[in-house]
Design a protein around this motif. Sequence first.
Motif, PDB file in Angstrom:
ATOM      1  N   ARG A  55       5.269 -13.288   3.862  1.00 37.64           N
ATOM      2  CA  ARG A  55       4.850 -12.181   4.723  1.00 37.64           C
ATOM      3  C   ARG A  55       3.527 -11.611   4.226  1.00 37.64           C
ATOM      4  O   ARG A  55       3.228 -11.636   3.039  1.00 37.64           O
ATOM      5  CB  ARG A  55       5.901 -11.060   4.709  1.00 37.64           C
ATOM      6  CG  ARG A  55       7.294 -11.490   5.110  1.00 37.64           C
ATOM      7  CD  ARG A  55       7.356 -11.940   6.544  1.00 37.64           C
ATOM      8  NE  ARG A  55       8.741 -12.221   6.957  1.00 37.64           N
ATOM      9  CZ  ARG A  55       9.069 -12.775   8.127  1.00 37.64           C
ATOM     10  NH1 ARG A  55       8.110 -13.100   8.995  1.00 37.64           N
ATOM     11  NH2 ARG A  55      10.328 -12.994   8.406  1.00 37.64           N
ATOM     12  N   TYR A  56       2.760 -11.050   5.175  1.00 36.10           N
ATOM     13  CA  TYR A  56       1.531 -10.359   4.773  1.00 36.10           C
ATOM     14  C   TYR A  56       1.884  -9.069   4.036  1.00 36.10           C
ATOM     15  O   TYR A  56       2.891  -8.432   4.347  1.00 36.10           O
ATOM     16  CB  TYR A  56       0.670 -10.019   6.000  1.00 36.10           C
ATOM     17  CG  TYR A  56      -0.081 -11.190   6.559  1.00 36.10           C
ATOM     18  CD1 TYR A  56      -1.219 -11.676   5.925  1.00 36.10           C
ATOM     19  CD2 TYR A  56       0.329 -11.815   7.735  1.00 36.10           C
ATOM     20  CE1 TYR A  56      -1.915 -12.751   6.436  1.00 36.10           C
ATOM     21  CE2 TYR A  56      -0.346 -12.891   8.259  1.00 36.10           C
ATOM     22  CZ  TYR A  56      -1.479 -13.362   7.604  1.00 36.10           C
ATOM     23  OH  TYR A  56      -2.159 -14.426   8.100  1.00 36.10           O
ATOM     24  N   PRO A  57       1.054  -8.683   3.078  1.00 35.14           N
ATOM     25  CA  PRO A  57       1.303  -7.415   2.374  1.00 35.14           C
ATOM     26  C   PRO A  57       0.926  -6.222   3.249  1.00 35.14           C
ATOM     27  O   PRO A  57       0.433  -6.391   4.382  1.00 35.14           O
ATOM     28  CB  PRO A  57       0.368  -7.512   1.157  1.00 35.14           C
ATOM     29  CG  PRO A  57      -0.762  -8.363   1.636  1.00 35.14           C
ATOM     30  CD  PRO A  57      -0.150  -9.379   2.568  1.00 35.14           C
ATOM     31  N   ASN A  58       1.143  -5.017   2.732  1.00 36.12           N
ATOM     32  CA  ASN A  58       0.677  -3.823   3.434  1.00 36.12           C
ATOM     33  C   ASN A  58      -0.837  -3.922   3.610  1.00 36.12           C
ATOM     34  O   ASN A  58      -1.555  -4.247   2.659  1.00 36.12           O
ATOM     35  CB  ASN A  58       1.008  -2.564   2.625  1.00 36.12           C
ATOM     36  CG  ASN A  58       2.489  -2.277   2.585  1.00 36.12           C
ATOM     37  OD1 ASN A  58       3.195  -2.505   3.549  1.00 36.12           O
ATOM     38  ND2 ASN A  58       2.977  -1.789   1.450  1.00 36.12           N
ATOM     39  N   PRO A  59      -1.363  -3.654   4.802  1.00 40.14           N
ATOM     40  CA  PRO A  59      -2.810  -3.820   5.039  1.00 40.14           C
ATOM     41  C   PRO A  59      -3.678  -3.046   4.057  1.00 40.14           C
ATOM     42  O   PRO A  59      -4.698  -3.548   3.584  1.00 40.14           O
ATOM     43  CB  PRO A  59      -2.989  -3.312   6.470  1.00 40.14           C
ATOM     44  CG  PRO A  59      -1.663  -3.477   7.105  1.00 40.14           C
ATOM     45  CD  PRO A  59      -0.658  -3.241   6.026  1.00 40.14           C
ATOM     46  N   GLY A  60      -3.280  -1.827   3.736  1.00 36.89           N
ATOM     47  CA  GLY A  60      -4.077  -1.003   2.835  1.00 36.89           C
ATOM     48  C   GLY A  60      -3.306  -0.545   1.620  1.00 36.89           C
ATOM     49  O   GLY A  60      -3.598   0.514   1.059  1.00 36.89           O
ATOM     50  N   ALA A  61      -2.315  -1.350   1.198  1.00 35.67           N
ATOM     51  CA  ALA A  61      -1.495  -1.015   0.019  1.00 35.67           C
ATOM     52  C   ALA A  61      -0.945   0.399   0.131  1.00 35.67           C
ATOM     53  O   ALA A  61      -1.038   1.206  -0.801  1.00 35.67           O
ATOM     54  CB  ALA A  61      -2.306  -1.189  -1.258  1.00 35.67           C
ATOM     55  N   GLU A  62      -0.339   0.682   1.277  1.00 40.32           N
ATOM     56  CA  GLU A  62       0.116   2.049   1.551  1.00 40.32           C
ATOM     57  C   GLU A  62       1.141   2.565   0.549  1.00 40.32           C
ATOM     58  O   GLU A  62       1.120   3.736   0.155  1.00 40.32           O
ATOM     59  CB  GLU A  62       0.685   2.120   2.975  1.00 40.32           C
ATOM     60  CG  GLU A  62      -0.371   2.170   4.075  1.00 40.32           C
ATOM     61  CD  GLU A  62      -1.004   0.809   4.359  1.00 40.32           C
ATOM     62  OE1 GLU A  62      -2.018   0.761   5.071  1.00 40.32           O
ATOM     63  OE2 GLU A  62      -0.480  -0.215   3.856  1.00 40.32           O
ATOM     64  N   SER A  63       2.061   1.705   0.114  1.00 42.07           N
ATOM     65  CA  SER A  63       3.077   2.154  -0.843  1.00 42.07           C
ATOM     66  C   SER A  63       2.443   2.526  -2.176  1.00 42.07           C
ATOM     67  O   SER A  63       2.804   3.535  -2.799  1.00 42.07           O
ATOM     68  CB  SER A  63       4.123   1.058  -1.046  1.00 42.07           C
ATOM     69  OG  SER A  63       4.819   0.795   0.152  1.00 42.07           O
ATOM     70  N   LEU A  64       1.495   1.724  -2.618  1.00 41.47           N
ATOM     71  CA  LEU A  64       0.797   2.027  -3.870  1.00 41.47           C
ATOM     72  C   LEU A  64      -0.011   3.308  -3.730  1.00 41.47           C
ATOM     73  O   LEU A  64      -0.040   4.138  -4.658  1.00 41.47           O
ATOM     74  CB  LEU A  64      -0.120   0.866  -4.247  1.00 41.47           C
ATOM     75  CG  LEU A  64      -1.017   1.082  -5.470  1.00 41.47           C
ATOM     76  CD1 LEU A  64      -0.186   1.402  -6.709  1.00 41.47           C
ATOM     77  CD2 LEU A  64      -1.902  -0.132  -5.709  1.00 41.47           C
ATOM     78  N   ARG A  65      -0.660   3.491  -2.610  1.00 40.97           N
ATOM     79  CA  ARG A  65      -1.447   4.707  -2.403  1.00 40.97           C
ATOM     80  C   ARG A  65      -0.557   5.943  -2.433  1.00 40.97           C
ATOM     81  O   ARG A  65      -0.953   6.987  -2.973  1.00 40.97           O
ATOM     82  CB  ARG A  65      -2.210   4.625  -1.084  1.00 40.97           C
ATOM     83  CG  ARG A  65      -3.383   3.642  -1.130  1.00 40.97           C
ATOM     84  CD  ARG A  65      -3.917   3.368   0.257  1.00 40.97           C
ATOM     85  NE  ARG A  65      -4.347   4.579   0.926  1.00 40.97           N
ATOM     86  CZ  ARG A  65      -4.400   4.700   2.266  1.00 40.97           C
ATOM     87  NH1 ARG A  65      -4.021   3.707   3.050  1.00 40.97           N
ATOM     88  NH2 ARG A  65      -4.820   5.833   2.795  1.00 40.97           N
ATOM     89  N   GLU A  66       0.651   5.836  -1.877  1.00 46.24           N
ATOM     90  CA  GLU A  66       1.575   6.967  -1.926  1.00 46.24           C
ATOM     91  C   GLU A  66       1.963   7.287  -3.367  1.00 46.24           C
ATOM     92  O   GLU A  66       2.019   8.459  -3.768  1.00 46.24           O
ATOM     93  CB  GLU A  66       2.824   6.653  -1.102  1.00 46.24           C
ATOM     94  CG  GLU A  66       2.596   6.652   0.407  1.00 46.24           C
ATOM     95  CD  GLU A  66       3.842   6.254   1.177  1.00 46.24           C
ATOM     96  OE1 GLU A  66       4.857   5.910   0.524  1.00 46.24           O
ATOM     97  OE2 GLU A  66       3.804   6.265   2.419  1.00 46.24           O
ATOM     98  N   ALA A  67       2.210   6.245  -4.163  1.00 48.10           N
ATOM     99  CA  ALA A  67       2.574   6.454  -5.559  1.00 48.10           C
ATOM    100  C   ALA A  67       1.419   7.066  -6.337  1.00 48.10           C
ATOM    101  O   ALA A  67       1.610   7.973  -7.165  1.00 48.10           O
ATOM    102  CB  ALA A  67       3.005   5.129  -6.183  1.00 48.10           C
ATOM    103  N   LEU A  68       0.202   6.593  -6.083  1.00 45.83           N
ATOM    104  CA  LEU A  68      -0.980   7.145  -6.751  1.00 45.83           C
ATOM    105  C   LEU A  68      -1.212   8.597  -6.344  1.00 45.83           C
ATOM    106  O   LEU A  68      -1.521   9.447  -7.179  1.00 45.83           O
ATOM    107  CB  LEU A  68      -2.212   6.310  -6.413  1.00 45.83           C
ATOM    108  CG  LEU A  68      -2.348   4.968  -7.123  1.00 45.83           C
ATOM    109  CD1 LEU A  68      -3.428   4.121  -6.455  1.00 45.83           C
ATOM    110  CD2 LEU A  68      -2.677   5.174  -8.601  1.00 45.83           C
ATOM    111  N   ALA A  69      -1.067   8.863  -5.049  1.00 45.32           N
ATOM    112  CA  ALA A  69      -1.277  10.226  -4.562  1.00 45.32           C
ATOM    113  C   ALA A  69      -0.312  11.197  -5.222  1.00 45.32           C
ATOM    114  O   ALA A  69      -0.688  12.315  -5.602  1.00 45.32           O
ATOM    115  CB  ALA A  69      -1.113  10.261  -3.043  1.00 45.32           C
ATOM    116  N   ASP A  70       0.928  10.748  -5.411  1.00 45.69           N
ATOM    117  CA  ASP A  70       1.924  11.605  -6.038  1.00 45.69           C
ATOM    118  C   ASP A  70       1.604  11.820  -7.511  1.00 45.69           C
ATOM    119  O   ASP A  70       1.674  12.956  -8.011  1.00 45.69           O
ATOM    120  CB  ASP A  70       3.306  10.970  -5.883  1.00 45.69           C
ATOM    121  CG  ASP A  70       4.398  11.814  -6.515  1.00 45.69           C
ATOM    122  OD1 ASP A  70       4.626  12.951  -6.051  1.00 45.69           O
ATOM    123  OD2 ASP A  70       5.014  11.350  -7.489  1.00 45.69           O
TER     124      ASP A  70
END
Length: 362
Positions: A55-70
């Motif tokens: 499967r393709y990954p998240n287009p903009g690494a959304e899960s990682l961005r959420e973790a970084l934002a937190d």
Amino acid sequence: MTPREAVAALPAYSAGKPPQAAEGFTPYKLSSNENPLGPVPAAAQALRDVSTLHRYPNPGAESLREALADQLQVPFSDIVTGAGSLGALTQLISAFAGTGQNGQKDEVIYAWRSFEAYPIVVRTAGAQDVAVPVAEDGRHDLAAMTEAVTDRTKTILLCTPNNPTGPALTHTEVTEFLKTIPQNIVVVIDEAYFEFVRSADPVDALALYREHSNVVVLRTFSKAHGLAGLRVGYAIAQPAVTDHLRKVAVPFAVSAVAEAAAMASLSHIDEVHQRVETIVQERDRVASALADAGWAIPETQGNFVWLPLGSASVDFAQAAGAQALAVRPFDGEGVRVSVGEPEANDRFIQLCRTYSGRPGLS
């Protein structure tokens, strides 16, 4: 086939080479500023657990961005990921510097010597690079960088700690520097090695980005997190910048495997910091040993040291290679040596003790 004129004239990026075998020596690679301790166990396990390679990954690494934002306490929308901090930088230069419709090239200012990819990225985008020599102690000459600003300047790159010379900027001097720069110029604080800084006045890049709409912070998982092979980096900036970054961001630049490992590493950040501290202690041991051996080197705040060997740089690298140590020579300038395994560091120290020359800083 003939490439674009700008591409034909580009310098080639020279990555650190692997060590060559030498009888009686265990080979060590000290040429690429890699983390010799590798990723934390949870990150390594996360790699093995990914079951969605079809499967393709998240287009903009959304899960990682959420973790970084937190973790960083910044808005989710203020983070844009890329394939390493170099990928994030390439996206930023593509968005903010190039050649205008009138044929005039935008200017990008950076210190030199600094990260080898800077001129390549800038010239590939069609912009004009403006390299400002570092001071004799390897530090950015911020006054000279301010003087280099013209009405064509679009971006300024600050590499702290500076790769390959080692010194880090201070928060005070960057704060004062920003007062001299027009708000329409994007100022990039490239922090690939910020976790290794132990100076008295470290740059608080997140505070500066919150205070200045033109400040961009670049970070990576390659160094402190030991995930260089996965290529995960990111930019942090206010919407005035990130709204444009997202237009040029490469879709799927961060793979599903890379995103999973990066998130696992973030969730075990205390272990990451422990590993960084181990490397910092080794760095300080190496620097102290070199000083005792008569070497004068710039203060290093990264995971490497810089030997200002000038014309002897290649010769020193060959001497290291004869002992199965791969180091990174910059012909005519100096040699960058990464902090590696203790045995590798011991061998490097011994080589420095016996190598003739040992130039100082005037």
